[in-house]
Design a protein around this motif. Structure first.
Motif, PDB file in Angstrom:
ATOM      1  N   LEU A 133      -2.884  28.677   7.408  1.00 49.73           N
ATOM      2  CA  LEU A 133      -1.470  28.991   7.563  1.00 49.73           C
ATOM      3  C   LEU A 133      -1.195  30.458   7.287  1.00 49.73           C
ATOM      4  O   LEU A 133      -1.819  31.068   6.403  1.00 49.73           O
ATOM      5  CB  LEU A 133      -0.631  28.138   6.595  1.00 49.73           C
ATOM      6  N   THR A 134      -0.248  31.004   8.007  1.00 50.15           N
ATOM      7  CA  THR A 134       0.283  32.316   7.683  1.00 50.15           C
ATOM      8  C   THR A 134       1.251  32.167   6.507  1.00 50.15           C
ATOM      9  O   THR A 134       1.538  31.049   6.061  1.00 50.15           O
ATOM     10  CB  THR A 134       1.030  32.903   8.881  1.00 50.15           C
ATOM     11  N   GLU A 135       1.753  33.265   6.009  1.00 50.68           N
ATOM     12  CA  GLU A 135       2.740  33.189   4.924  1.00 50.68           C
ATOM     13  C   GLU A 135       3.966  32.395   5.357  1.00 50.68           C
ATOM     14  O   GLU A 135       4.527  31.605   4.587  1.00 50.68           O
ATOM     15  CB  GLU A 135       3.139  34.588   4.467  1.00 50.68           C
ATOM     16  N   GLU A 136       4.391  32.595   6.607  1.00 49.99           N
ATOM     17  CA  GLU A 136       5.548  31.848   7.117  1.00 49.99           C
ATOM     18  C   GLU A 136       5.225  30.360   7.219  1.00 49.99           C
ATOM     19  O   GLU A 136       6.053  29.504   6.879  1.00 49.99           O
ATOM     20  CB  GLU A 136       5.960  32.390   8.485  1.00 49.99           C
ATOM     21  N   ALA A 187       0.367  29.738  12.011  1.00 50.24           N
ATOM     22  CA  ALA A 187      -1.032  29.452  11.693  1.00 50.24           C
ATOM     23  C   ALA A 187      -1.948  30.451  12.375  1.00 50.24           C
ATOM     24  O   ALA A 187      -1.590  31.075  13.379  1.00 50.24           O
ATOM     25  CB  ALA A 187      -1.405  28.031  12.122  1.00 50.24           C
ATOM     26  N   ASP A 188      -3.136  30.581  11.794  1.00 51.09           N
ATOM     27  CA  ASP A 188      -4.226  31.349  12.393  1.00 51.09           C
ATOM     28  C   ASP A 188      -5.384  30.393  12.622  1.00 51.09           C
ATOM     29  O   ASP A 188      -5.575  29.439  11.862  1.00 51.09           O
ATOM     30  CB  ASP A 188      -4.682  32.478  11.460  1.00 51.09           C
ATOM     31  N   VAL A 205       5.908  20.011  14.228  1.00 52.99           N
ATOM     32  CA  VAL A 205       5.473  21.280  13.628  1.00 52.99           C
ATOM     33  C   VAL A 205       5.454  21.162  12.105  1.00 52.99           C
ATOM     34  O   VAL A 205       4.493  21.575  11.441  1.00 52.99           O
ATOM     35  CB  VAL A 205       6.401  22.433  14.067  1.00 52.99           C
ATOM     36  N   GLU A 206       6.519  20.592  11.553  1.00 54.81           N
ATOM     37  CA  GLU A 206       6.601  20.432  10.097  1.00 54.81           C
ATOM     38  C   GLU A 206       5.480  19.550   9.572  1.00 54.81           C
ATOM     39  O   GLU A 206       4.896  19.830   8.520  1.00 54.81           O
ATOM     40  CB  GLU A 206       7.969  19.863   9.733  1.00 54.81           C
ATOM     41  N   ASP A 207       5.167  18.485  10.290  1.00 55.45           N
ATOM     42  CA  ASP A 207       4.088  17.589   9.859  1.00 55.45           C
ATOM     43  C   ASP A 207       2.738  18.301   9.886  1.00 55.45           C
ATOM     44  O   ASP A 207       1.912  18.125   8.979  1.00 55.45           O
ATOM     45  CB  ASP A 207       4.040  16.345  10.743  1.00 55.45           C
ATOM     46  N   TYR A 208       2.497  19.086  10.922  1.00 58.47           N
ATOM     47  CA  TYR A 208       1.224  19.799  11.020  1.00 58.47           C
ATOM     48  C   TYR A 208       1.034  20.776   9.858  1.00 58.47           C
ATOM     49  O   TYR A 208      -0.031  20.780   9.216  1.00 58.47           O
ATOM     50  CB  TYR A 208       1.143  20.563  12.342  1.00 58.47           C
ATOM     51  N   VAL A 209       2.033  21.618   9.600  1.00 61.69           N
ATOM     52  CA  VAL A 209       1.845  22.624   8.538  1.00 61.69           C
ATOM     53  C   VAL A 209       1.712  21.954   7.168  1.00 61.69           C
ATOM     54  O   VAL A 209       0.970  22.434   6.303  1.00 61.69           O
ATOM     55  CB  VAL A 209       2.980  23.672   8.532  1.00 61.69           C
ATOM     56  N   VAL A 241      -4.478  18.027  19.270  1.00 63.57           N
ATOM     57  CA  VAL A 241      -4.420  18.902  18.101  1.00 63.57           C
ATOM     58  C   VAL A 241      -4.707  20.348  18.500  1.00 63.57           C
ATOM     59  O   VAL A 241      -4.051  21.278  18.023  1.00 63.57           O
ATOM     60  CB  VAL A 241      -5.413  18.423  17.026  1.00 63.57           C
ATOM     61  N   THR A 242      -5.665  20.546  19.392  1.00 68.79           N
ATOM     62  CA  THR A 242      -5.991  21.900  19.840  1.00 68.79           C
ATOM     63  C   THR A 242      -4.784  22.585  20.463  1.00 68.79           C
ATOM     64  O   THR A 242      -4.489  23.755  20.170  1.00 68.79           O
ATOM     65  CB  THR A 242      -7.151  21.861  20.863  1.00 68.79           C
ATOM     66  N   GLU A 243      -4.059  21.863  21.304  1.00 67.61           N
ATOM     67  CA  GLU A 243      -2.868  22.444  21.936  1.00 67.61           C
ATOM     68  C   GLU A 243      -1.788  22.750  20.898  1.00 67.61           C
ATOM     69  O   GLU A 243      -1.107  23.774  20.975  1.00 67.61           O
ATOM     70  CB  GLU A 243      -2.329  21.494  23.011  1.00 67.61           C
ATOM     71  N   MET A 244      -1.649  21.873  19.925  1.00 63.29           N
ATOM     72  CA  MET A 244      -0.624  22.096  18.921  1.00 63.29           C
ATOM     73  C   MET A 244      -0.979  23.256  18.004  1.00 63.29           C
ATOM     74  O   MET A 244      -0.096  24.025  17.593  1.00 63.29           O
ATOM     75  CB  MET A 244      -0.418  20.820  18.096  1.00 63.29           C
ATOM     76  N   VAL A 245      -2.242  23.412  17.694  1.00 64.06           N
ATOM     77  CA  VAL A 245      -2.667  24.549  16.873  1.00 64.06           C
ATOM     78  C   VAL A 245      -2.365  25.860  17.596  1.00 64.06           C
ATOM     79  O   VAL A 245      -1.933  26.844  16.982  1.00 64.06           O
ATOM     80  CB  VAL A 245      -4.157  24.426  16.516  1.00 64.06           C
ATOM     81  N   LYS A 246      -2.578  25.865  18.900  1.00 58.08           N
ATOM     82  CA  LYS A 246      -2.236  27.062  19.686  1.00 58.08           C
ATOM     83  C   LYS A 246      -0.733  27.342  19.606  1.00 58.08           C
ATOM     84  O   LYS A 246      -0.309  28.502  19.504  1.00 58.08           O
ATOM     85  CB  LYS A 246      -2.655  26.871  21.140  1.00 58.08           C
ATOM     86  N   LYS A 247       0.065  26.283  19.627  1.00 56.21           N
ATOM     87  CA  LYS A 247       1.510  26.461  19.520  1.00 56.21           C
ATOM     88  C   LYS A 247       1.889  26.996  18.149  1.00 56.21           C
ATOM     89  O   LYS A 247       2.738  27.892  18.038  1.00 56.21           O
ATOM     90  CB  LYS A 247       2.223  25.132  19.769  1.00 56.21           C
TER      91      LYS A 247
END
Length: 223
Positions: free
Chosen positions: A69-72, A59-60, A12-16, A46-52
């Protein structure tokens, strides 16, 4: 925390971090296909992880469109970039790593060091505000001060400016540029462009070099 939970958190950290970094020096948001290329993963993964990420409120995304990314999510990305860039700086300043060698080790260490150790590292380095490639190191509160710069490939001719940032995406390119004396704070004079869309000719410390499109799109000069 179990090994599986820790690994999931690291992913998760790597993706954001990658999503944020994509728009740090330009404005176009990243797509899932671009994210897959950057991470070296299959598009379906990647699609599955974006949904997560969306389910976690980080993320949006829109179908077949951009991922933002959302503010969080942005706050988490900035925390991870602070870790990554401080560790890169630490490896160069304290252990003699070259700037083209630091990325992989920083990728591992950024998930492992404690907040206390990270802040001790920052203090020992004099609380640096940029990493070895010129990328800004976010402050503990998430504040980012990015230098004002112009991409070399977009610079007018003639033009003179100091290097404020070099993309670290390709270690081989960093080695190439270092061999031509191009590094942070070095003054670069843009002399001319070769005919028919050819290479940019630059002068560094009195020596001329030809820089192709990949290099010219990876260097920012002071505006």
């Amino acid at each position: 925390m179990s090994g599986r939970q820790g690994a999931a958190t690291s992913v998760v950290e790597d993706y954001v971090k990658v999503i944020y970094s994509h728009t740090e020096w330009q404005t176009d948001p990243i797509t899932r296909s671009e994210l897959a290329v950057r991470l070296g993963l299959a598009a379906s993964t990647v699609t599955e992880m974006v949904k997560k990420l969306a389910a976690l409120g980080l993320a949006d995304h829109v179908p077949y469109g951009a991922v933002t990314l959302t503010e969080e999510g942005r706050a988490l990305a900035l925390r991870m970039l602070r870790r990554h860039r401080l560790i890169e700086t630490w490896l160069v300043e304290s252990f003699g790593y070259r700037w083209d060698e630091v990325h992989d080790d920083a990728e591992v260490l950024e998930h492992a060091v404690s907040d206390r150790l990270l802040e001790a590292i920052s203090e020992s380095l004099g609380d640096p505000v940029r990493d070895p490639h010129g990328d800004p190191i976010p402050a503990p509160d998430g504040t980012v001060v990015r230098p004002v710069g112009i991409l070399l490939e977009r610079a007018p001719i003639p033009f003179i400016g100091a290097v404020v940032r070099i993309s670290d995406r390709d270690p081989a390119l960093l080695q190439f540029l270092d061999g031509r004396g191009i590094r942070l704070d070095i003054v670069v004079e843009v002399v001319e462009r070769r005919p028919f869309g050819g290479a940019l000719v630059v002068r560094v410390a009195g020596v001329k070099s030809d820089l192709g499109a990949e290099a010219a799109s990876s260097i920012w000069l002071s505006a």
